[in-house]
Design an enzyme around this catalytic site. Structure first.
Site, PDB file in Angstrom:
ATOM      1  N   ALA A 166       9.436 -12.056  -8.473  1.00  0.00           N
ATOM      2  CA  ALA A 166       9.391 -13.515  -8.583  1.00  0.00           C
ATOM      3  C   ALA A 166       8.031 -14.129  -8.233  1.00  0.00           C
ATOM      4  CB  ALA A 166      10.481 -14.094  -7.680  1.00  0.00           C
ATOM      5  N   ARG A 167       7.422 -13.650  -7.150  1.00  0.00           N
ATOM      6  CA  ARG A 167       6.236 -14.334  -6.628  1.00  0.00           C
ATOM      7  C   ARG A 167       4.947 -13.979  -7.353  1.00  0.00           C
ATOM      8  NH1 ARG A 167       6.534 -11.011  -0.940  1.00  0.00           N
ATOM      9  NH2 ARG A 167       5.941  -8.964  -1.745  1.00  0.00           N
TER      10      ARG A 167
ATOM     11  N   ARG B  80      10.476 -12.295  -3.656  1.00  0.00           N
ATOM     12  CA  ARG B  80      10.169 -11.187  -4.580  1.00  0.00           C
ATOM     13  C   ARG B  80      11.364 -10.802  -5.471  1.00  0.00           C
ATOM     14  NH1 ARG B  80       7.131  -6.035  -4.564  1.00  0.00           N
ATOM     15  NH2 ARG B  80       8.531  -4.275  -4.860  1.00  0.00           N
TER      16      ARG B  80
ATOM     17  N   SER C 144       1.606  -8.074 -10.050  1.00  0.00           N
ATOM     18  CA  SER C 144       0.355  -8.293  -9.331  1.00  0.00           C
ATOM     19  C   SER C 144       0.599  -7.913  -7.863  1.00  0.00           C
ATOM     20  CB  SER C 144      -0.092  -9.750  -9.422  1.00  0.00           C
ATOM     21  OG  SER C 144       0.686 -10.594  -8.612  1.00  0.00           O
TER      22      SER C 144
ATOM     23  N   GLU D  79      -0.909  -3.710 -12.519  1.00  0.00           N
ATOM     24  CA  GLU D  79      -1.048  -4.641 -11.387  1.00  0.00           C
ATOM     25  C   GLU D  79      -2.292  -5.485 -11.664  1.00  0.00           C
ATOM     26  OE1 GLU D  79       1.077  -4.874  -8.873  1.00  0.00           O
ATOM     27  OE2 GLU D  79       2.102  -2.945  -8.778  1.00  0.00           O
TER      28      GLU D  79
HETATM   29  O1  0X9 Z   1       6.375  -1.556  -6.004  1.00  0.00           O
HETATM   30  C1  0X9 Z   1       6.468  -1.976  -7.167  1.00  0.00           C
HETATM   31  O2  0X9 Z   1       7.541  -2.259  -7.682  1.00  0.00           O
HETATM   32  C2  0X9 Z   1       5.176  -2.168  -7.990  1.00  0.00           C
HETATM   33  N1  0X9 Z   1       4.150  -2.753  -7.175  1.00  0.00           N
HETATM   34  S1  0X9 Z   1       4.293  -4.313  -6.632  1.00  0.00           S
HETATM   35  O3  0X9 Z   1       3.232  -4.523  -5.659  1.00  0.00           O
HETATM   36  N2  0X9 Z   1       4.030  -5.304  -7.839  1.00  0.00           N
HETATM   37  O4  0X9 Z   1       5.595  -4.529  -6.109  1.00  0.00           O
HETATM   38  C3  0X9 Z   1       4.702  -0.811  -8.497  1.00  0.00           C
HETATM   39  C4  0X9 Z   1       5.711  -0.073  -9.361  1.00  0.00           C
HETATM   40  C5  0X9 Z   1       5.195   1.238  -9.860  1.00  0.00           C
HETATM   41  N3  0X9 Z   1       6.214   1.973 -10.611  1.00  0.00           N
HETATM   42  C6  0X9 Z   1       7.152   2.741 -10.033  1.00  0.00           C
HETATM   43  N4  0X9 Z   1       7.149   3.023  -8.770  1.00  0.00           N
HETATM   44  N5  0X9 Z   1       8.111   3.232 -10.809  1.00  0.00           N
HETATM   45 ZN    ZN Z   2       5.514  -6.403  -8.668  1.00  0.00          ZN
END
Ligand code: 0X9
Ligand code: ZN
Length: 435
Positions: A191-192, A246, A318, A389
Protein backbone atom coordinates in the site's frame (compact mmCIF):
# COMPACT_ATOMS: atom_id res chain seq x y z
CA UNK A 1 -13.05 13.72 -24.47
CA UNK A 2 -15.27 16.27 -22.73
CA UNK A 3 -17.03 13.43 -20.89
CA UNK A 4 -13.78 12.11 -19.50
CA UNK A 5 -12.85 15.59 -18.25
CA UNK A 6 -16.01 16.10 -16.30
CA UNK A 7 -15.63 12.69 -14.65
CA UNK A 8 -12.13 13.75 -13.69
CA UNK A 9 -13.14 17.08 -12.19
CA UNK A 10 -15.94 15.45 -10.19
CA UNK A 11 -13.46 12.93 -8.81
CA UNK A 12 -10.99 15.61 -7.77
CA UNK A 13 -13.66 17.39 -5.73
CA UNK A 14 -14.78 14.16 -4.04
CA UNK A 15 -11.26 13.30 -2.97
CA UNK A 16 -10.49 16.73 -1.59
CA UNK A 17 -13.39 16.26 0.80
CA UNK A 18 -12.03 12.89 1.90
CA UNK A 19 -8.55 14.29 2.46
CA UNK A 20 -9.98 17.12 4.53
CA UNK A 21 -11.31 14.59 7.07
CA UNK A 22 -8.14 14.25 9.07
CA UNK A 23 -9.69 13.28 12.37
CA UNK A 24 -8.97 9.58 12.11
CA UNK A 25 -5.55 9.82 10.57
CA UNK A 26 -2.78 7.99 12.42
CA UNK A 27 -0.24 10.65 13.43
CA UNK A 28 3.48 10.06 13.73
CA UNK A 29 4.49 13.00 15.93
CA UNK A 30 7.77 12.24 17.64
CA UNK A 31 8.40 9.11 15.58
CA UNK A 32 11.94 8.89 14.26
CA UNK A 33 13.71 6.83 11.61
CA UNK A 34 17.02 5.14 12.28
CA UNK A 35 19.43 3.71 9.82
CA UNK A 36 21.78 0.99 11.00
CA UNK A 37 24.26 -1.28 9.31
CA UNK A 38 24.91 -4.87 10.28
CA UNK A 39 28.41 -6.20 9.72
CA UNK A 40 27.70 -9.94 9.81
CA UNK A 41 24.88 -12.42 9.27
CA UNK A 42 24.98 -13.39 12.94
CA UNK A 43 24.63 -9.81 14.06
CA UNK A 44 21.74 -9.26 11.67
CA UNK A 45 19.95 -12.37 12.92
CA UNK A 46 20.55 -11.45 16.52
CA UNK A 47 19.22 -7.98 15.86
CA UNK A 48 16.05 -9.37 14.29
CA UNK A 49 15.44 -11.73 17.20
CA UNK A 50 16.26 -9.16 19.92
CA UNK A 51 13.81 -6.69 18.38
CA UNK A 52 11.06 -9.16 17.45
CA UNK A 53 8.94 -8.18 20.48
CA UNK A 54 9.20 -4.43 19.78
CA UNK A 55 6.59 -2.55 17.73
CA UNK A 56 8.97 -1.36 15.00
CA UNK A 57 8.18 -0.60 11.40
CA UNK A 58 10.86 -1.75 8.98
CA UNK A 59 10.96 0.64 6.06
CA UNK A 60 13.85 -1.22 4.57
CA UNK A 61 14.37 -4.82 5.57
CA UNK A 62 18.09 -5.61 5.67
CA UNK A 63 18.81 -7.16 2.29
CA UNK A 64 22.31 -8.38 2.99
CA UNK A 65 25.27 -7.91 5.24
CA UNK A 66 26.48 -4.29 5.10
CA UNK A 67 23.13 -3.17 3.71
CA UNK A 68 21.24 -0.59 5.74
CA UNK A 69 18.30 -1.31 7.99
CA UNK A 70 15.79 1.55 8.05
CA UNK A 71 13.52 1.45 11.06
CA UNK A 72 10.69 3.74 12.11
CA UNK A 73 10.15 3.85 15.87
CA UNK A 74 7.74 5.61 18.23
CA UNK A 75 9.04 7.77 21.10
CA UNK A 76 8.07 5.16 23.74
CA UNK A 77 10.12 2.41 22.12
CA UNK A 78 13.19 4.43 21.15
CA UNK A 79 15.06 3.62 24.34
CA UNK A 80 14.57 -0.14 23.84
CA UNK A 81 15.77 0.06 20.26
CA UNK A 82 18.89 1.98 21.26
CA UNK A 83 19.61 -0.60 23.96
CA UNK A 84 19.66 -3.33 21.28
CA UNK A 85 21.95 -1.23 19.06
CA UNK A 86 24.34 -0.74 22.00
CA UNK A 87 24.22 -4.36 23.09
CA UNK A 88 25.11 -5.59 19.60
CA UNK A 89 27.60 -2.74 19.04
CA UNK A 90 25.77 -1.66 15.90
CA UNK A 91 26.36 1.77 14.48
CA UNK A 92 23.21 3.73 13.78
CA UNK A 93 22.08 7.22 13.00
CA UNK A 94 18.80 9.04 13.30
CA UNK A 95 17.89 10.05 9.76
CA UNK A 96 14.40 11.47 10.29
CA UNK A 97 13.62 13.51 13.41
CA UNK A 98 9.87 13.70 13.04
CA UNK A 99 8.05 11.33 10.70
CA UNK A 100 4.81 13.32 10.94
CA UNK A 101 6.47 16.37 9.34
CA UNK A 102 7.69 14.17 6.51
CA UNK A 103 4.16 12.91 5.87
CA UNK A 104 2.73 16.39 6.22
CA UNK A 105 5.18 17.79 3.67
CA UNK A 106 4.12 15.12 1.19
CA UNK A 107 0.42 15.83 1.81
CA UNK A 108 0.99 19.52 1.20
CA UNK A 109 2.88 18.81 -2.00
CA UNK A 110 0.16 16.47 -3.31
CA UNK A 111 -2.47 19.07 -2.48
CA UNK A 112 -0.49 21.90 -4.09
CA UNK A 113 0.05 20.02 -7.38
CA UNK A 114 -3.61 18.99 -7.38
CA UNK A 115 -4.80 22.57 -7.04
CA UNK A 116 -2.61 23.80 -9.85
CA UNK A 117 -3.41 20.91 -12.23
CA UNK A 118 -5.30 21.62 -15.43
CA UNK A 119 -7.77 18.80 -15.91
CA UNK A 120 -6.48 16.54 -18.66
CA UNK A 121 -5.60 12.88 -18.97
CA UNK A 122 -1.93 13.82 -18.68
CA UNK A 123 -2.44 15.53 -15.34
CA UNK A 124 -3.01 12.09 -13.79
CA UNK A 125 0.60 11.23 -14.50
CA UNK A 126 2.02 14.09 -12.44
CA UNK A 127 0.73 13.35 -8.96
CA UNK A 128 -0.45 10.63 -6.58
CA UNK A 129 -4.15 9.89 -6.93
CA UNK A 130 -7.00 8.22 -5.12
CA UNK A 131 -8.32 4.83 -6.18
CA UNK A 132 -11.42 6.37 -7.74
CA UNK A 133 -9.30 8.82 -9.73
CA UNK A 134 -7.20 5.93 -10.99
CA UNK A 135 -10.39 4.19 -12.14
CA UNK A 136 -11.49 7.37 -13.91
CA UNK A 137 -8.11 7.65 -15.54
CA UNK A 138 -8.27 4.10 -16.88
CA UNK A 139 -11.78 4.77 -18.21
CA UNK A 140 -10.58 7.96 -19.88
CA UNK A 141 -7.61 6.15 -21.46
CA UNK A 142 -9.78 3.39 -22.82
CA UNK A 143 -12.41 5.85 -24.13
CA UNK A 144 -9.87 7.94 -26.00
CA UNK A 145 -7.65 5.21 -27.42
CA UNK A 146 -10.61 3.24 -28.66
CA UNK A 147 -11.40 6.12 -31.00
CA UNK A 148 -8.04 5.80 -32.72
CA UNK A 149 -7.84 3.32 -35.59
CA UNK A 150 -5.62 0.60 -34.23
CA UNK A 151 -4.48 1.12 -30.64
CA UNK A 152 -6.99 -0.31 -28.21
CA UNK A 153 -7.27 -0.22 -24.46
CA UNK A 154 -9.72 -2.62 -22.84
CA UNK A 155 -10.68 -1.95 -19.28
CA UNK A 156 -11.77 -4.84 -17.03
CA UNK A 157 -11.70 -6.13 -13.46
CA UNK A 158 -9.77 -9.25 -12.47
CA UNK A 159 -11.86 -9.57 -9.29
CA UNK A 160 -12.84 -7.83 -6.10
CA UNK A 161 -10.84 -7.10 -2.95
CA UNK A 162 -12.01 -7.86 0.60
CA UNK A 163 -13.71 -4.47 0.73
CA UNK A 164 -15.40 -4.98 -2.63
CA UNK A 165 -13.13 -2.76 -4.74
CA UNK A 166 -12.37 -3.91 -8.27
CA UNK A 167 -8.79 -4.75 -9.15
CA UNK A 168 -8.80 -2.98 -12.43
CA UNK A 169 -6.65 -3.97 -15.35
CA UNK A 170 -6.19 -2.40 -18.74
CA UNK A 171 -5.04 -4.30 -21.80
CA UNK A 172 -3.33 -2.08 -24.36
CA UNK A 173 -2.70 -3.56 -27.78
CA UNK A 174 -2.53 -2.84 -31.47
CA UNK A 175 -5.04 -4.68 -33.58
CA UNK A 176 -3.17 -5.72 -36.68
CA UNK A 177 -4.27 -9.29 -37.09
CA UNK A 178 -1.17 -10.76 -35.48
CA UNK A 179 -1.18 -13.02 -32.43
CA UNK A 180 1.40 -11.68 -30.00
CA UNK A 181 2.99 -12.68 -26.75
CA UNK A 182 2.02 -10.54 -23.76
CA UNK A 183 3.75 -8.69 -20.93
CA UNK A 184 2.09 -8.26 -17.54
CA UNK A 185 2.98 -5.32 -15.30
CA UNK A 186 1.58 -4.41 -11.90
CA UNK A 187 2.18 -2.03 -9.02
CA UNK A 188 0.88 -1.30 -5.57
CA UNK A 189 0.83 -4.75 -3.95
CA UNK A 190 2.25 -2.89 -0.96
CA UNK A 191 0.00 0.00 0.00
CA UNK A 192 2.58 2.58 1.04
CA UNK A 193 4.86 2.21 -1.99
CA UNK A 194 3.03 4.95 -3.93
CA UNK A 195 5.68 5.50 -6.57
CA UNK A 196 4.90 2.02 -7.97
CA UNK A 197 1.30 2.70 -9.10
CA UNK A 198 2.40 6.15 -10.25
CA UNK A 199 5.04 4.60 -12.54
CA UNK A 200 2.53 2.11 -13.98
CA UNK A 201 0.03 4.94 -14.59
CA UNK A 202 2.75 6.85 -16.47
CA UNK A 203 3.63 3.80 -18.51
CA UNK A 204 -0.04 3.31 -19.45
CA UNK A 205 -0.08 6.91 -20.67
CA UNK A 206 2.99 6.35 -22.84
CA UNK A 207 1.66 3.14 -24.36
CA UNK A 208 -1.71 4.70 -25.07
CA UNK A 209 -0.58 8.08 -26.40
CA UNK A 210 3.20 8.03 -26.97
CA UNK A 211 4.07 7.49 -30.59
CA UNK A 212 7.85 7.26 -30.88
CA UNK A 213 9.35 4.34 -32.76
CA UNK A 214 10.09 2.35 -29.61
CA UNK A 215 6.53 2.65 -28.29
CA UNK A 216 5.29 1.63 -31.72
CA UNK A 217 7.57 -1.40 -31.65
CA UNK A 218 6.34 -2.26 -28.15
CA UNK A 219 2.78 -2.39 -29.49
CA UNK A 220 3.77 -4.15 -32.71
CA UNK A 221 5.46 -6.93 -30.78
CA UNK A 222 3.48 -7.39 -27.55
CA UNK A 223 0.07 -7.12 -25.95
CA UNK A 224 0.30 -5.32 -22.60
CA UNK A 225 -1.65 -6.15 -19.45
CA UNK A 226 -1.37 -3.41 -16.81
CA UNK A 227 -2.71 -3.52 -13.26
CA UNK A 228 -1.65 -0.26 -11.59
CA UNK A 229 -3.14 -1.00 -8.17
CA UNK A 230 -3.14 -4.59 -6.92
CA UNK A 231 -4.18 -3.56 -3.41
CA UNK A 232 -6.64 -0.65 -3.61
CA UNK A 233 -8.03 -1.21 -0.06
CA UNK A 234 -4.60 -0.85 1.52
CA UNK A 235 -3.68 2.05 -0.77
CA UNK A 236 -6.75 4.05 0.27
CA UNK A 237 -6.00 3.29 3.91
CA UNK A 238 -2.44 4.54 3.44
CA UNK A 239 -3.76 7.72 1.79
CA UNK A 240 -6.43 8.54 4.33
CA UNK A 241 -5.60 6.82 7.61
CA UNK A 242 -2.03 5.55 7.95
CA UNK A 243 0.69 6.56 5.49
CA UNK A 244 2.89 3.72 6.66
CA UNK A 245 0.38 0.91 5.91
CA UNK A 246 1.78 -2.00 3.86
CA UNK A 247 -0.82 -4.79 3.90
CA UNK A 248 -4.33 -5.44 2.59
CA UNK A 249 -7.36 -4.69 4.82
CA UNK A 250 -8.97 -8.07 5.53
CA UNK A 251 -10.25 -8.88 9.00
CA UNK A 252 -8.20 -11.63 10.67
CA UNK A 253 -10.57 -13.76 12.77
CA UNK A 254 -9.47 -13.88 16.40
CA UNK A 255 -7.03 -10.99 16.05
CA UNK A 256 -7.43 -7.26 16.62
CA UNK A 257 -5.06 -6.62 13.69
CA UNK A 258 -6.13 -6.28 10.09
CA UNK A 259 -4.48 -7.12 6.83
CA UNK A 260 -2.17 -9.55 5.09
CA UNK A 261 1.07 -8.96 3.22
CA UNK A 262 -0.21 -9.88 -0.26
CA UNK A 263 3.37 -10.51 -1.33
CA UNK A 264 3.64 -13.37 1.17
CA UNK A 265 0.33 -14.96 0.21
CA UNK A 266 0.88 -16.47 -3.25
CA UNK A 267 0.58 -20.21 -3.59
CA UNK A 268 4.09 -21.28 -4.54
CA UNK A 269 6.19 -22.68 -1.68
CA UNK A 270 4.03 -20.57 0.66
CA UNK A 271 5.77 -20.48 4.03
CA UNK A 272 5.23 -17.92 6.79
CA UNK A 273 8.50 -19.02 8.39
CA UNK A 274 10.51 -17.82 5.42
CA UNK A 275 10.48 -14.02 5.52
CA UNK A 276 6.81 -13.89 6.46
CA UNK A 277 4.91 -14.29 9.70
CA UNK A 278 2.09 -16.24 11.34
CA UNK A 279 1.19 -13.19 13.41
CA UNK A 280 -1.60 -11.02 11.91
CA UNK A 281 -0.22 -8.01 13.77
CA UNK A 282 3.04 -8.08 11.83
CA UNK A 283 3.67 -6.18 8.61
CA UNK A 284 4.73 -9.33 6.81
CA UNK A 285 1.79 -11.54 7.91
CA UNK A 286 1.60 -14.33 5.32
CA UNK A 287 -2.14 -14.98 5.77
CA UNK A 288 -3.87 -18.02 7.26
CA UNK A 289 -3.03 -20.10 4.16
CA UNK A 290 -1.80 -19.61 0.61
CA UNK A 291 -4.26 -17.46 -1.34
CA UNK A 292 -6.30 -16.73 1.78
CA UNK A 293 -6.97 -13.20 0.46
CA UNK A 294 -8.66 -12.22 -2.82
CA UNK A 295 -6.01 -9.68 -3.88
CA UNK A 296 -3.34 -12.34 -4.47
CA UNK A 297 -5.84 -15.08 -5.44
CA UNK A 298 -7.34 -12.95 -8.24
CA UNK A 299 -3.98 -11.89 -9.62
CA UNK A 300 -2.74 -15.48 -9.37
CA UNK A 301 -5.71 -16.82 -11.28
CA UNK A 302 -5.27 -14.18 -13.99
CA UNK A 303 -1.63 -15.24 -14.35
CA UNK A 304 -2.57 -18.92 -14.50
CA UNK A 305 -5.20 -18.39 -17.19
CA UNK A 306 -2.94 -16.24 -19.36
CA UNK A 307 0.36 -17.87 -18.39
CA UNK A 308 1.00 -19.46 -21.78
CA UNK A 309 0.78 -16.13 -23.66
CA UNK A 310 2.55 -14.01 -21.01
CA UNK A 311 6.29 -13.98 -21.59
CA UNK A 312 7.27 -11.53 -18.88
CA UNK A 313 5.95 -10.23 -15.57
CA UNK A 314 7.23 -7.13 -13.83
CA UNK A 315 5.94 -6.17 -10.40
CA UNK A 316 6.83 -2.69 -9.19
CA UNK A 317 7.66 -1.98 -5.54
CA UNK A 318 9.78 0.53 -3.69
CA UNK A 319 12.43 1.26 -2.54
CA UNK A 320 16.17 0.57 -2.96
CA UNK A 321 16.73 0.22 -6.74
CA UNK A 322 16.83 -3.54 -7.08
CA UNK A 323 15.99 -5.64 -10.13
CA UNK A 324 15.26 -9.05 -8.64
CA UNK A 325 14.61 -12.40 -10.24
CA UNK A 326 13.24 -15.63 -8.68
CA UNK A 327 13.25 -17.45 -6.54
CA UNK A 328 12.59 -15.60 -3.34
CA UNK A 329 11.14 -18.42 -1.25
CA UNK A 330 14.51 -19.51 0.18
CA UNK A 331 18.17 -18.53 0.08
CA UNK A 332 19.03 -21.76 -1.72
CA UNK A 333 16.60 -21.60 -4.61
CA UNK A 334 17.79 -19.75 -7.68
CA UNK A 335 15.91 -20.34 -10.94
CA UNK A 336 17.82 -22.76 -13.21
CA UNK A 337 17.70 -20.26 -16.09
CA UNK A 338 18.84 -17.39 -13.88
CA UNK A 339 21.63 -16.36 -16.26
CA UNK A 340 19.04 -15.52 -18.94
CA UNK A 341 16.99 -13.55 -16.44
CA UNK A 342 20.05 -11.72 -15.19
CA UNK A 343 21.18 -10.78 -18.70
CA UNK A 344 17.76 -9.37 -19.66
CA UNK A 345 17.80 -7.41 -16.41
CA UNK A 346 21.29 -6.13 -17.31
CA UNK A 347 20.08 -4.86 -20.72
CA UNK A 348 17.20 -3.09 -18.98
CA UNK A 349 19.26 -1.52 -16.22
CA UNK A 350 21.93 -0.37 -18.70
CA UNK A 351 19.27 1.71 -20.44
CA UNK A 352 18.37 3.53 -17.23
CA UNK A 353 20.30 6.32 -15.60
CA UNK A 354 19.43 5.23 -12.05
CA UNK A 355 21.74 2.48 -10.95
CA UNK A 356 19.98 -0.80 -10.04
CA UNK A 357 21.40 -3.82 -8.25
CA UNK A 358 20.56 -7.05 -10.12
CA UNK A 359 20.21 -10.23 -8.10
CA UNK A 360 18.30 -13.34 -7.07
CA UNK A 361 15.60 -12.45 -4.51
CA UNK A 362 16.29 -15.17 -1.98
CA UNK A 363 19.97 -15.81 -2.47
CA UNK A 364 21.31 -12.30 -2.93
CA UNK A 365 18.74 -10.49 -0.80
CA UNK A 366 16.51 -11.92 1.86
CA UNK A 367 14.29 -14.98 1.55
CA UNK A 368 10.57 -14.20 1.52
CA UNK A 369 8.15 -16.92 0.44
CA UNK A 370 4.76 -16.33 -1.20
CA UNK A 371 5.79 -13.53 -3.59
CA UNK A 372 3.94 -12.83 -6.84
CA UNK A 373 7.20 -13.09 -8.83
CA UNK A 374 7.81 -16.66 -7.64
CA UNK A 375 4.22 -17.64 -8.43
CA UNK A 376 4.40 -16.17 -11.96
CA UNK A 377 7.50 -18.17 -12.75
CA UNK A 378 7.09 -21.30 -10.66
CA UNK A 379 3.36 -21.93 -10.99
CA UNK A 380 2.47 -20.19 -14.29
CA UNK A 381 5.55 -20.76 -16.39
CA UNK A 382 6.17 -17.04 -17.01
CA UNK A 383 9.87 -17.23 -17.74
CA UNK A 384 10.95 -13.63 -17.25
CA UNK A 385 9.56 -12.67 -13.86
CA UNK A 386 10.97 -9.73 -11.86
CA UNK A 387 10.40 -7.60 -8.80
CA UNK A 388 11.57 -4.05 -9.41
CA UNK A 389 12.31 -1.93 -6.34
CA UNK A 390 12.05 1.63 -7.62
CA UNK A 391 14.03 4.66 -6.33
CA UNK A 392 15.28 6.01 -4.13
CA UNK A 393 18.31 3.94 -3.22
CA UNK A 394 20.10 5.92 -0.55
CA UNK A 395 16.82 6.59 1.10
CA UNK A 396 17.96 9.28 3.44
CA UNK A 397 20.53 11.13 1.37
CA UNK A 398 17.99 13.73 0.31
CA UNK A 399 15.09 11.40 -0.36
CA UNK A 400 12.97 9.76 2.25
CA UNK A 401 12.08 6.15 1.56
CA UNK A 402 8.49 5.68 0.42
CA UNK A 403 8.00 9.37 0.69
CA UNK A 404 9.01 10.46 -2.75
CA UNK A 405 7.73 13.94 -3.47
CA UNK A 406 5.16 13.87 -6.31
CA UNK A 407 7.40 16.26 -8.26
CA UNK A 408 9.81 13.30 -8.58
CA UNK A 409 7.26 11.10 -10.39
CA UNK A 410 8.07 12.26 -13.96
CA UNK A 411 11.79 11.63 -13.56
CA UNK A 412 11.38 8.14 -12.08
CA UNK A 413 8.72 7.26 -14.67
CA UNK A 414 10.84 8.50 -17.59
CA UNK A 415 13.86 6.53 -16.42
CA UNK A 416 11.76 3.40 -15.94
CA UNK A 417 10.27 3.87 -19.41
CA UNK A 418 13.77 3.86 -20.91
CA UNK A 419 14.39 0.56 -19.15
CA UNK A 420 11.07 -0.91 -20.32
CA UNK A 421 11.81 0.04 -23.92
CA UNK A 422 15.14 -1.79 -23.80
CA UNK A 423 13.46 -4.70 -22.01
CA UNK A 424 10.83 -5.07 -24.75
CA UNK A 425 13.34 -4.84 -27.60
CA UNK A 426 15.55 -7.53 -26.08
CA UNK A 427 12.64 -9.77 -25.12
CA UNK A 428 11.31 -9.55 -28.68
CA UNK A 429 14.75 -10.44 -30.07
CA UNK A 430 14.92 -13.52 -27.84
CA UNK A 431 11.35 -14.47 -28.69
CA UNK A 432 12.03 -14.31 -32.43
CA UNK A 433 15.15 -16.44 -32.02
CA UNK A 434 13.08 -18.81 -29.83
CA UNK A 435 15.61 -18.32 -27.05
O1 0X9 B 1 9.65 -8.07 0.65
C1 0X9 B 1 9.03 -7.88 -0.40
O2 0X9 B 1 7.88 -8.28 -0.57
C2 0X9 B 1 9.71 -7.09 -1.54
N1 0X9 B 1 10.43 -5.96 -1.00
S1 0X9 B 1 9.61 -4.69 -0.32
O3 0X9 B 1 10.60 -3.85 0.33
N2 0X9 B 1 8.94 -3.84 -1.46
O4 0X9 B 1 8.61 -5.18 0.57
C3 0X9 B 1 10.69 -8.00 -2.27
C4 0X9 B 1 10.05 -9.25 -2.87
C5 0X9 B 1 11.04 -10.10 -3.59
N3 0X9 B 1 10.43 -11.34 -4.08
C6 0X9 B 1 10.27 -12.44 -3.33
N4 0X9 B 1 10.78 -12.56 -2.15
N5 0X9 B 1 9.57 -13.44 -3.84
ZN1 ZN C 1 6.93 -3.81 -1.75
Amino acid sequence: MFGAWSVLVAALVAVDVAVADDTQRMRYDGYTIHQAVSTSHDQLQQFMSETSHLPLSFWHIPHAVNDTIDIMVGPDVLHDLKTVFDKLKMESKQVVDNVESLFEKERRSVHHIRRRATPSIRSYTLNYHSYSEIINYLHAVSNSTNKSPNVHADYFSIGKTTQGNDQVMIKIYRQDGRTKPAILIDGGIHAREWIAPAVVINFIYQLAFGRDSEINAMLDNFDWYLLPLVNPDGYEYSRLRDRSWRKTMNVNPGSPCKGTDANRNFDFHWNPYSGGSTNPCEEVYSGSSAFSIPESRNLGSFMRHHGSSIKAYLTFHSYGQYFLYPYGYSSYSVAPDYAELASLARTTVDAMSNDYFIGASGKDLYPAAGGSDDYAKGACGIKYSYTVELPPRDAFGGYTGFILDPSQIPEVAADTLNGLKAFAIELDRRHRLRL
